[in-house]
Design an enzyme around this catalytic site. Sequence first.
Site, PDB file in Angstrom:
ATOM      1  N   LYS A  46     111.415  58.732  15.760  1.00  0.00           N
ATOM      2  CA  LYS A  46     111.527  60.031  17.098  1.00  0.00           C
ATOM      3  C   LYS A  46     109.845  58.724  17.143  1.00  0.00           C
ATOM      4  O   LYS A  46     109.432  58.220  16.923  1.00  0.00           O
ATOM      5  CB  LYS A  46     110.901  60.857  16.466  1.00  0.00           C
ATOM      6  CG  LYS A  46     109.311  60.538  15.454  1.00  0.00           C
ATOM      7  CD  LYS A  46     109.242  62.094  15.157  1.00  0.00           C
ATOM      8  CE  LYS A  46     108.432  61.998  14.049  1.00  0.00           C
ATOM      9  NZ  LYS A  46     107.765  63.701  14.136  1.00  0.00           N
ATOM     10  N   HIS A  73     114.995  65.316  21.268  1.00  0.00           N
ATOM     11  CA  HIS A  73     113.723  66.871  21.564  1.00  0.00           C
ATOM     12  C   HIS A  73     113.114  66.296  21.718  1.00  0.00           C
ATOM     13  O   HIS A  73     112.621  64.615  21.973  1.00  0.00           O
ATOM     14  CB  HIS A  73     113.857  67.230  19.799  1.00  0.00           C
ATOM     15  CG  HIS A  73     115.106  67.138  18.886  1.00  0.00           C
ATOM     16  ND1 HIS A  73     115.418  68.257  18.609  1.00  0.00           N
ATOM     17  CD2 HIS A  73     116.569  66.535  18.842  1.00  0.00           C
ATOM     18  CE1 HIS A  73     116.503  68.387  18.019  1.00  0.00           C
ATOM     19  NE2 HIS A  73     117.419  67.429  17.845  1.00  0.00           N
ATOM     20  N   GLN A  86     105.992  76.419  21.196  1.00  0.00           N
ATOM     21  CA  GLN A  86     106.118  74.586  21.909  1.00  0.00           C
ATOM     22  C   GLN A  86     106.879  74.666  22.532  1.00  0.00           C
ATOM     23  O   GLN A  86     107.022  75.329  23.853  1.00  0.00           O
ATOM     24  CB  GLN A  86     107.185  73.705  20.677  1.00  0.00           C
ATOM     25  CG  GLN A  86     106.767  74.396  19.406  1.00  0.00           C
ATOM     26  CD  GLN A  86     108.080  73.947  18.620  1.00  0.00           C
ATOM     27  OE1 GLN A  86     109.216  74.152  18.728  1.00  0.00           O
ATOM     28  NE2 GLN A  86     107.953  71.780  18.075  1.00  0.00           N
ATOM     29  N   ASP A 102     108.815  72.981  24.661  1.00  0.00           N
ATOM     30  CA  ASP A 102     110.263  72.393  24.097  1.00  0.00           C
ATOM     31  C   ASP A 102     111.133  71.817  25.090  1.00  0.00           C
ATOM     32  O   ASP A 102     111.435  72.786  25.925  1.00  0.00           O
ATOM     33  CB  ASP A 102     111.033  73.293  22.910  1.00  0.00           C
ATOM     34  CG  ASP A 102     111.266  72.320  21.315  1.00  0.00           C
ATOM     35  OD1 ASP A 102     110.813  70.811  21.869  1.00  0.00           O
ATOM     36  OD2 ASP A 102     111.261  73.249  20.408  1.00  0.00           O
ATOM     37  N   HIS A 144     115.346  69.869  25.077  1.00  0.00           N
ATOM     38  CA  HIS A 144     116.173  69.661  24.411  1.00  0.00           C
ATOM     39  C   HIS A 144     116.662  69.129  25.773  1.00  0.00           C
ATOM     40  O   HIS A 144     117.303  69.604  26.800  1.00  0.00           O
ATOM     41  CB  HIS A 144     117.267  69.892  23.661  1.00  0.00           C
ATOM     42  CG  HIS A 144     116.231  70.536  22.235  1.00  0.00           C
ATOM     43  ND1 HIS A 144     115.592  72.562  21.989  1.00  0.00           N
ATOM     44  CD2 HIS A 144     115.968  70.083  21.117  1.00  0.00           C
ATOM     45  CE1 HIS A 144     114.562  71.812  21.124  1.00  0.00           C
ATOM     46  NE2 HIS A 144     115.293  70.777  20.698  1.00  0.00           N
ATOM     47  N   ARG A 160     105.442  77.995  11.210  1.00  0.00           N
ATOM     48  CA  ARG A 160     105.610  77.795  10.365  1.00  0.00           C
ATOM     49  C   ARG A 160     104.405  78.538   9.325  1.00  0.00           C
ATOM     50  O   ARG A 160     104.256  78.643   9.298  1.00  0.00           O
ATOM     51  CB  ARG A 160     105.333  76.297  10.713  1.00  0.00           C
ATOM     52  CG  ARG A 160     106.591  76.210  11.483  1.00  0.00           C
ATOM     53  CD  ARG A 160     106.535  75.024  12.415  1.00  0.00           C
ATOM     54  NE  ARG A 160     107.056  73.807  13.589  1.00  0.00           N
ATOM     55  CZ  ARG A 160     107.134  72.765  14.135  1.00  0.00           C
ATOM     56  NH1 ARG A 160     106.372  72.452  13.322  1.00  0.00           N
ATOM     57  NH2 ARG A 160     108.222  72.805  14.971  1.00  0.00           N
ATOM     58  N   CYS A 216     115.389  73.989  18.334  1.00  0.00           N
ATOM     59  CA  CYS A 216     116.895  73.497  18.964  1.00  0.00           C
ATOM     60  C   CYS A 216     118.189  73.785  18.350  1.00  0.00           C
ATOM     61  O   CYS A 216     119.245  73.936  19.505  1.00  0.00           O
ATOM     62  CB  CYS A 216     116.518  72.035  17.345  1.00  0.00           C
ATOM     63  SG  CYS A 216     116.860  72.077  16.229  1.00  0.00           S
TER      64      CYS A 216
END
Length: 602
Positions: A430, A476, A347, A349, A351, A329, A300
């Site tokens: 979320k 997100h 990911q 991912d 945004h 992580r 992000c």
Amino acid sequence: MEPIGVLKDGQIYDLQTAEALNIEGDIIKQDNSAESLEILRHSCAHMMAQAIKELYPDAKFFVGPVVTEGFYYDFKVDAKITDDDLVTIEKKMKEIANRKLKIERYEATREEIVTKFADDELKQAVLSKITDNTLTMYKQGDFEDLCRGPHLPTTGMIRAFKLTRVAGAYLGGDEENEMITRIYGIAFFDKKELNDYVRMLEEAKKRDHRKLGTELELFTFNEDVGAGLPLWLPNGSRLRSKLEHLLYKAHRVRGYEPVRGPEILKSDMWDISGHNANYGQNMYYTEIDGQQYGMKPMNCVGHIQIFKNDLVSYKDLPKKLFEYGVVHRHEMSGAMHGLFRVREFTQDDAHIFCTPAQVKEVIIDVLEFVDSLMKTFDFEYEMEVSTKPKKAIGDDEFWETTTKGIMEALDEENLPYGIDEGGGAFYGPKIDIKITDAIGRKWQCGTIQVDMNLPSRFNVEYINDEGHKEQPVMIHRAILGSFERFIGILTEHCAGEFPFVIAPTQVIFVPIADTHVEYAKQLQKELLEDEMDSKIFDMNESLNKRIRMAEKQRVPMIVVVGDEEVQNQTIALRNRRTREQSNMSKDEFISMLNEIKKGSRI
């Protein structure tokens, strides 16, 4: 059905506690509700601990909570306990159940409990995390343990149970502590429910993605490289690449723009975002030129900086940025499990920056994307709205407003959802996407998170219709969650029989004789030009054995070529999925495969 507990204000109380504290509420009975199963499984955990204590008198116990997959108990014992010992422990548990021991609750002062367990370092570790001065103990026969409950009235009500596996666990989940033993188990009120679950476990073993990943040569792990760091082999890399391409096109036609952020950012960025304070224990750090950097656990912050690179008009919103972002992580050693829990993953991912008025529209658009993808891979799914966690940034008004907005978007589209109290990200509520696989297991995958905190912290702005600067809402969004985890789930869902569009090898050519290999190579080249992968099985084995070897590779199509096929430019097709055999021209075959690919568009 006999009552076994009371539910009041979302809290479960067993009958012993309800009577002692004069609590009244909704009656919990012996059924398959989440509340009744929690009481049963926690009681079964204690019965397992009692059995272990009778078999291994030196055993000391830490905690035994109920978890999604049943229950477990962490304990310490001098003997080495393996899966082979579970049958003996189960037998002892059945003896205890047959004794129909009354499960009693009593209170004691903290001082009394500390003295009682003075020689038990595990119990002292539990006590160190409890600040109450009055504590509760549960006793059944000669066994007792420090516990808040809830429990059944007697051990005689615990009949349908099974211990599933032995594992190691760090004391208190801290890698700095010693490794102790953990045993997992499951329990139901109904014997049939248990038998169904056991059958599911047996099927799950056959489908285990670690086993299939080795058999199909998809990926491997190497301790010399590092724990939780998968190595993708050629077959797995082809599968993954096809999945990435499929999703790439699906993103582009929906108006997403590809971007890429760095994998390490200055620690100042993570201070501003709140990750250092709220997520730092899960991050990796390094130092460059005297400046601390953090490896990104999420994408992000990079996407925010990309958005801020241009002066964005309201006419450009919603602005959708997506990346196959590699993140790191820190996962504890005992928590890692194949591709499901790794330390490096990618990911899918995105945004989305939008105006407050566009939030509902964006959420509905993302949910359409989710639905299309899940149908492509034959997954059923459900949704949960996750609310404010204990560790969170932003005021109550923000959380209330954004959570309500998410629910209204789902309500307007008549989309059912559950509530996960306290399950939100630290920066916003979320929607979690939970998929159900072919054998009935539920998996957390995608997520949609509404965030006004990070745009505020990073002074993210766009120019509104009046020419003034205004803060956008940031959403997100990940649909797969991560490629690693999704591929692991998909492998088990389809038992290695991947959909044609992403299968690592889509066709295996089996030439009858050496004189037919050249034609097979020609076909292989033509398929590759259409982005389809194939292999030629021309090893020095009989035709039947080579066909059997091809079958074991779980490829969708097996093609046999001989004199007739070479002469007529045809193929003899064995479709493994439909179990049909047919003959067709080379051009018809390639056209058919392209149509299958086209039908798999998201």
